[in-house]
Design an enzyme around this catalytic site. Structure first.
Site, PDB file in Angstrom:
ATOM      1  N   ILE A  52     115.270  89.271  25.253  1.00 23.01           N
ATOM      2  CA  ILE A  52     115.831  90.444  24.583  1.00 23.01           C
ATOM      3  C   ILE A  52     115.960  90.245  23.071  1.00 23.01           C
ATOM      4  CG2 ILE A  52     118.278  89.792  24.831  1.00 23.01           C
ATOM      5  CD1 ILE A  52     118.819  92.780  25.533  1.00 23.01           C
ATOM      6  N   GLY A  66     113.721  88.899  21.150  1.00 25.33           N
ATOM      7  CA  GLY A  66     112.411  88.906  20.517  1.00 25.33           C
ATOM      8  C   GLY A  66     112.003  90.292  20.049  1.00 25.33           C
ATOM      9  N   GLN A  67     110.791  90.359  19.514  1.00 27.09           N
ATOM     10  CA  GLN A  67     110.258  91.636  19.033  1.00 27.09           C
ATOM     11  C   GLN A  67     110.280  92.705  20.131  1.00 27.09           C
ATOM     12  OE1 GLN A  67     106.167  92.722  16.858  1.00 27.09           O
ATOM     13  NE2 GLN A  67     105.815  92.226  18.996  1.00 27.09           N
ATOM     14  N   SER A 108      99.316  89.254  29.299  1.00 30.48           N
ATOM     15  CA  SER A 108      98.769  89.143  27.948  1.00 30.48           C
ATOM     16  C   SER A 108      97.255  89.246  27.961  1.00 30.48           C
ATOM     17  CB  SER A 108      99.177  87.801  27.338  1.00 30.48           C
ATOM     18  OG  SER A 108      98.448  87.523  26.163  1.00 30.48           O
ATOM     19  N   GLU A 142      95.503  87.429  26.322  1.00 29.70           N
ATOM     20  CA  GLU A 142      95.029  86.048  26.281  1.00 29.70           C
ATOM     21  C   GLU A 142      94.600  85.557  27.670  1.00 29.70           C
ATOM     22  OE1 GLU A 142      94.557  83.905  23.729  1.00 29.70           O
ATOM     23  OE2 GLU A 142      95.168  85.360  22.204  1.00 29.70           O
ATOM     24  N   TYR A 161      98.766  78.720  27.111  1.00 27.11           N
ATOM     25  CA  TYR A 161      99.547  79.961  27.174  1.00 27.11           C
ATOM     26  C   TYR A 161      98.848  80.980  28.077  1.00 27.11           C
ATOM     27  CZ  TYR A 161     101.326  84.525  25.777  1.00 27.11           C
ATOM     28  OH  TYR A 161     101.838  85.806  25.786  1.00 27.11           O
TER      29      TYR A 161
END
Length: 325
Positions: free
Chosen positions: A11, A13-14, A129, A131, A153
């Site tokens: 929460i 974070g961005q 993601s 990624e 990641y």
């Protein structure tokens, strides 16, 4: 109708801060999972949620401890759970593969297990993601594109995606994953290339720096605005059936384009200030990511509205205001 209750990991974070604002606007009771150290240093670590801090219920817990996650889920009994927390900076994942895998995979597994056992009617969102696609076989990438991650990641996110799908299929949990392509904002962390660029531009414009060192300028990404992407997360959990969705703009731009636009918006020529740094290249580069979000447009009624130039301009102006005061 009772007030819906949401639990957000990450929460601070961005994405978490934008999502918390959206849910408060929609009448939710919003709970957040934070590290204990964040509560001890709120001015720095809770800065993104400072304007809404008094309207949130924060719980200290660690994603690496099932006992603490179990305790929070038991106390909150959420109607919706948004799992955004992760070690999310790709370069760090090369430096510390073990902690990235441990936090990202076990943290997801712990949270899914706690929700299944304590709040089985809760709707669950997993932050996937782009990624995960990595060295993609097709362009653009959609929900059926095969994953070929090129970082620890990305690998950890594929594992979390598969865990989420398995809990949906094996246990009937309303568990959805959003495969979000790069999304930025003035709240992006300084370690990410977009914020590194816009803060670097601000420092140079204000006379606090004379150089910006960057890695691969030819890498291409599909960049959107985080404020719009969190709305897609919420829309996923309002669907009668859980599913997985690619969230993207469908446009690709190079890091060089981002740099050129950011510097020109500040009235500067990037070629006078940007220096290539081979140490900033990834061991295994992902050269192009481009998302096809037609399923999200069709099913969720979601589409992006903020364009690439508008995004870069907003970030540069916010950083210039912050650094030049």
């Amino acid at each position: 109708m009772p007030q819906p209750r949401a639990l957000i990991t990450g929460i601070t974070g961005q994405d978490g801060s934008y999502l918390a604002e959206l849910l408060l606007e929609r009448g939710y009771e919003v709970h957040g999972v934070v590290r204990r150290v964040a509560l001890e240093d709120p001015e720095h670590r809770l800065s993104r949620i400072h304007p809404i801090r008094s309207r949130l219920d924060l719980h200290a817990a660690s994603l690496e401890s099932y006992a603490s996650i179990h305790q929070v889920v038991a106390a909150v009994k959420p109607d919706e759970c948004y799992h955004l927390a992760a070690q999310s900076f790709v370069s760090y994942s090369f430096d510390d593969e073990f902690s990235t895998l441990n936090a990202n995979i076990n943290g997801t597994h712990y949270l899914l297990a706690a929700v299944k056992n304590l709040a089985p009617q809760c709707r669950f969102y997993f932050a996937g993601s782009s990624e995960m696609f990595g060295k993609a076989e097709e362009m653009p990438q959609n929900e059926r594109t095969r994953f070929h991650p090129r970082s620890t990641y990305g690998i950890s996110k594929v594992a979390g995606f598969d865990l989420t799908r398995n809990y949906r299929e094996a246990y009937g949990l309303h568990a959805s994953s959003g495969i979000l392509f790069n999304h930025e904002s003035p709240r992006r962390g300084y370690e990410f290339v977009t914020r590194k660029i816009t803060s670097g531009v601000a420092r140079i414009r204000c006379g606090k720096s004379s150089e910006l060192r960057l890695g691969n300028l030819d890498a291409k990404r599909d960049w959107g605005h985080a404020r719009e992407y969190v709305e897609a997360m919420w829309r996923m959990l309002q669907q009668p059936e859980a599913d997985d969705y690619v969230i993207a703009t469908g446009e690709t731009h190079s890091v060089r384009e981002f740099v050129e636009l950011a510097f020109s918006h500040a009235g500067l020529d990037y070629q006078k200030y940007v220096a290539p740094d081979p140490d900033l290249y990834r061991p295994a580069e992902v050269t192009v990511l481009l998302g096809d979000s037609s399923k999200a447009r069709r099913t969720l009624g979601w589409s992006h509205r903020i364009g690439f130039e508008e995004l870069v301009k907003e970030m540069v102006e916010a950083d210039c205001q912050a650094f030049c005061e």
